[in-house]
Design an enzyme around this catalytic site. Structure first.
Site, PDB file in Angstrom:
ATOM      1  CB  SER A 138      -0.990   0.241   1.221  1.00  0.00           C
ATOM      2  OG  SER A 138      -1.565   1.440   1.398  1.00  0.00           O
ATOM      3  CE1 TYR A 151      -4.060  -1.857   5.880  1.00  0.00           C
ATOM      4  CE2 TYR A 151      -3.610   0.279   5.186  1.00  0.00           C
ATOM      5  CZ  TYR A 151      -3.797  -0.804   4.854  1.00  0.00           C
ATOM      6  OH  TYR A 151      -3.961  -1.225   3.557  1.00  0.00           O
TER       7      TYR A 151
HETATM    8  P1  NDP Z   1     -11.724  -5.967   0.602  1.00  0.00           P
HETATM    9  O1  NDP Z   1     -12.306  -5.488   2.049  1.00  0.00           O
HETATM   10  O2  NDP Z   1     -12.485  -5.729  -0.380  1.00  0.00           O
HETATM   11  O3  NDP Z   1     -11.068  -7.328   0.539  1.00  0.00           O
HETATM   12  C1  NDP Z   1     -10.154  -7.828   1.432  1.00  0.00           C
HETATM   13  C2  NDP Z   1     -10.213  -9.469   1.299  1.00  0.00           C
HETATM   14  O4  NDP Z   1      -9.073  -9.907   2.131  1.00  0.00           O
HETATM   15  C3  NDP Z   1     -11.412 -10.167   1.297  1.00  0.00           C
HETATM   16  O5  NDP Z   1     -11.300 -11.234   0.516  1.00  0.00           O
HETATM   17  C4  NDP Z   1     -11.336 -10.837   2.540  1.00  0.00           C
HETATM   18  O6  NDP Z   1     -11.981 -12.121   2.386  1.00  0.00           O
HETATM   19  C5  NDP Z   1      -9.743 -11.319   2.933  1.00  0.00           C
HETATM   20  N1  NDP Z   1      -9.541 -11.310   4.181  1.00  0.00           N
HETATM   21  C6  NDP Z   1      -9.610 -10.423   5.218  1.00  0.00           C
HETATM   22  N2  NDP Z   1      -9.294 -10.920   6.374  1.00  0.00           N
HETATM   23  C7  NDP Z   1      -9.092 -11.960   6.282  1.00  0.00           C
HETATM   24  C8  NDP Z   1      -8.637 -13.252   6.946  1.00  0.00           C
HETATM   25  N3  NDP Z   1      -8.451 -13.145   8.315  1.00  0.00           N
HETATM   26  N4  NDP Z   1      -8.618 -14.547   6.245  1.00  0.00           N
HETATM   27  C9  NDP Z   1      -8.553 -14.618   4.889  1.00  0.00           C
HETATM   28  N5  NDP Z   1      -8.989 -13.865   4.162  1.00  0.00           N
HETATM   29  C10 NDP Z   1      -9.146 -12.531   4.717  1.00  0.00           C
HETATM   30  O7  NDP Z   1     -10.343  -4.948   0.581  1.00  0.00           O
HETATM   31  P2  NDP Z   1      -9.470  -4.581  -0.630  1.00  0.00           P
HETATM   32  O8  NDP Z   1      -9.767  -5.554  -1.880  1.00  0.00           O
HETATM   33  O9  NDP Z   1      -9.366  -3.258  -0.927  1.00  0.00           O
HETATM   34  O10 NDP Z   1      -7.952  -5.119  -0.061  1.00  0.00           O
HETATM   35  C11 NDP Z   1      -7.188  -6.228  -0.515  1.00  0.00           C
HETATM   36  C12 NDP Z   1      -5.686  -5.685  -0.330  1.00  0.00           C
HETATM   37  O11 NDP Z   1      -5.406  -4.581  -0.849  1.00  0.00           O
HETATM   38  C13 NDP Z   1      -5.347  -5.792   1.397  1.00  0.00           C
HETATM   39  O12 NDP Z   1      -4.151  -6.271   1.706  1.00  0.00           O
HETATM   40  C14 NDP Z   1      -5.274  -4.162   1.461  1.00  0.00           C
HETATM   41  O13 NDP Z   1      -4.663  -3.739   2.754  1.00  0.00           O
HETATM   42  C15 NDP Z   1      -4.797  -3.626   0.242  1.00  0.00           C
HETATM   43  N6  NDP Z   1      -4.955  -2.239  -0.193  1.00  0.00           N
HETATM   44  C16 NDP Z   1      -6.297  -1.671  -0.336  1.00  0.00           C
HETATM   45  C17 NDP Z   1      -6.620  -0.413  -0.797  1.00  0.00           C
HETATM   46  C18 NDP Z   1      -7.678   0.186  -0.949  1.00  0.00           C
HETATM   47  O14 NDP Z   1      -7.770   1.522  -0.893  1.00  0.00           O
HETATM   48  N7  NDP Z   1      -8.767  -0.416  -0.881  1.00  0.00           N
HETATM   49  C19 NDP Z   1      -5.074   0.305  -0.977  1.00  0.00           C
HETATM   50  C20 NDP Z   1      -4.043  -0.154  -0.849  1.00  0.00           C
HETATM   51  C21 NDP Z   1      -3.736  -1.519  -0.461  1.00  0.00           C
HETATM   52  P3  NDP Z   1     -13.010 -12.875   3.596  1.00  0.00           P
HETATM   53  O15 NDP Z   1     -13.565 -11.653   4.382  1.00  0.00           O
HETATM   54  O16 NDP Z   1     -13.915 -13.671   2.908  1.00  0.00           O
HETATM   55  O17 NDP Z   1     -12.075 -13.637   4.458  1.00  0.00           O
HETATM   56  C1  8X3 Z   2      -5.177   1.559   1.718  1.00  0.00           C
HETATM   57  C2  8X3 Z   2      -5.148   2.907   1.269  1.00  0.00           C
HETATM   58  O1  8X3 Z   2      -4.667   5.195   2.128  1.00  0.00           O
HETATM   59  O2  8X3 Z   2      -6.602   4.066   2.990  1.00  0.00           O
HETATM   60  O3  8X3 Z   2      -3.920   0.702   2.099  1.00  0.00           O
HETATM   61  O4  8X3 Z   2      -4.176   3.449   3.752  1.00  0.00           O
HETATM   62  S1  8X3 Z   2      -5.134   3.768   2.449  1.00  0.00           S
END
Ligand code: NDP
Ligand code: 8X3
Length: 250
Positions: A138, A151
């Site tokens: 991220s 985070y």
């Molecule tokens: P979502 O919440 O849409 O997706 C998160 C995914 O992670 C889900 O599929 C969830 O599946 C899975 N997950 C969460 N906790 C667990 C667990 N304990 N065990 C197994 N699976 C888990 O968020 P994003 O798609 O945005 O996030 C995906 C990645 O991208 C993360 O690592 C996030 O930090 C990163 N990210 C996101 C950004 C954003 O702005 N959205 C920006 C930068 C990075 P389930 O609940 O079914 O287990």
């Molecule tokens: C997710 C992006 O800016 O919300 O990693 O941390 S931010």
């Protein structure tokens, strides 16, 4: 021969979009997450295009992770690309007010979970003599922001692991890459704000945030480069974003 991608957190957002785009572009998919109904829906959608196998486990449970990987049928034994995507933020509070349970969740999922999944798959890749790990970091792993404390620390850990893994696995010919996104509109904020839809929506108001598909598109590009090319670390922002704290809103 078709390649296989193992994607954690494929039940929503970036992981789900990645499973779909890779599945439609020549990869067999191992999709993982905890929400079984979402895994079933994804399987139904993707099996028109490719082979898909689903695994339900919590990345925090090391025993469950190992059992799930061990349970893979022989024809799913080769894993060419691992996408370490499962993760989330829990809470957004100044350090003196943070909730210890939220902190533990972020460290357990974003850092320890990534390690639990990676090691057994790295062992397979070493035996195969090749492989590609794509870690979803991220911008929060590049620059911290107010109230982001734990985070940001968890994503700084992913950033460090990405570099260090690449150095450790270089001798085996395994590629290690990171995608570090800025603001992507997914269920991320809904989870961070514990289901508060209004607060979650407000994060993405007044500008065009990235979509999960934008990140998936980049992952497809990275995963399909020739063997001698590795996009080692890619920071990707929506055009309105200039840093972790600078977003031009209308
Ligand atoms: P979502 O919440 O849409 O997706 C998160 C995914 O992670 C889900 O599929 C969830 O599946 C899975 N997950 C969460 N906790 C667990 C667990 N304990 N065990 C197994 N699976 C888990 O968020 P994003 O798609 O945005 O996030 C995906 C990645 O991208 C993360 O690592 C996030 O930090 C990163 N990210 C996101 C950004 C954003 O702005 N959205 C920006 C930068 C990075 P389930 O609940 O079914 O287990
Ligand atoms: C997710 C992006 O800016 O919300 O990693 O941390 S931010």
């Amino acid at each position: 021969m078709k390649k296989t991608a193992f994607i954690t957190g494929a039940t929503s957002g970036i992981g789900q979009a990645t499973a779909i785009i890779l599945g439609k572009n020549g990869f067999n998919i191992i999709a993982t997450g905890r929400r079984q109904e979402r895994l079933d829906e994804l399987k139904k959608e993707l099996e028109k295009n490719t082979e898909i196998h689903t695994l339900n486990f919590d990345v925090r449970n090391q025993k469950a992770v190992l059992e799930a990987i061990d349970s893979l049928p022989k024809e799913w034994n080769q894993i060419d690309v691992l996408i370490n995507n499962a993760g989330n933020a829990h809470g957004l509070a100044s350090i003196e007010d943070g909730d210890m349970k939220d902190w533990e969740a972020m460290i357990d999922i974003n850092v320890k979970g990534l390690l639990y999944v990676s090691q057994p798959i790295i062992q397979k890749m070493i035996k195969q003599g090749e492989g590609h790990i794509i870690n979803i970091g991220s911008v929060a792993g590049k620059e911290a922001y107010p109230n982001g404390n734990v985070y940001c620390a968890s994503k700084h850990a992913v950033d460090a692991l990405n570099s260090s893994m690449r150095m450790d696995l270089n001798k085996y010919g395994i590629k290690v890459s990171q995608v570090a996104p800025g603001l992507v509109e997914t269920e991320f904020s809904l989870v961070r704000f514990k289901g508060d839809e209004e607060r979650s929506q407000s994060v993405y108001e007044g500008f065009d945030a990235l979509k999960a598909e934008d990140i998936a598109d980049l992952i497809l590009y990275m995963a399909t480069r020739p063997k001698h090319v590795n996009l080692a670390d890619v920071l990707i922002f929506p055009n309105a974003q200039a840093s972790s704290t600078m977003v031009k809103k209308s």
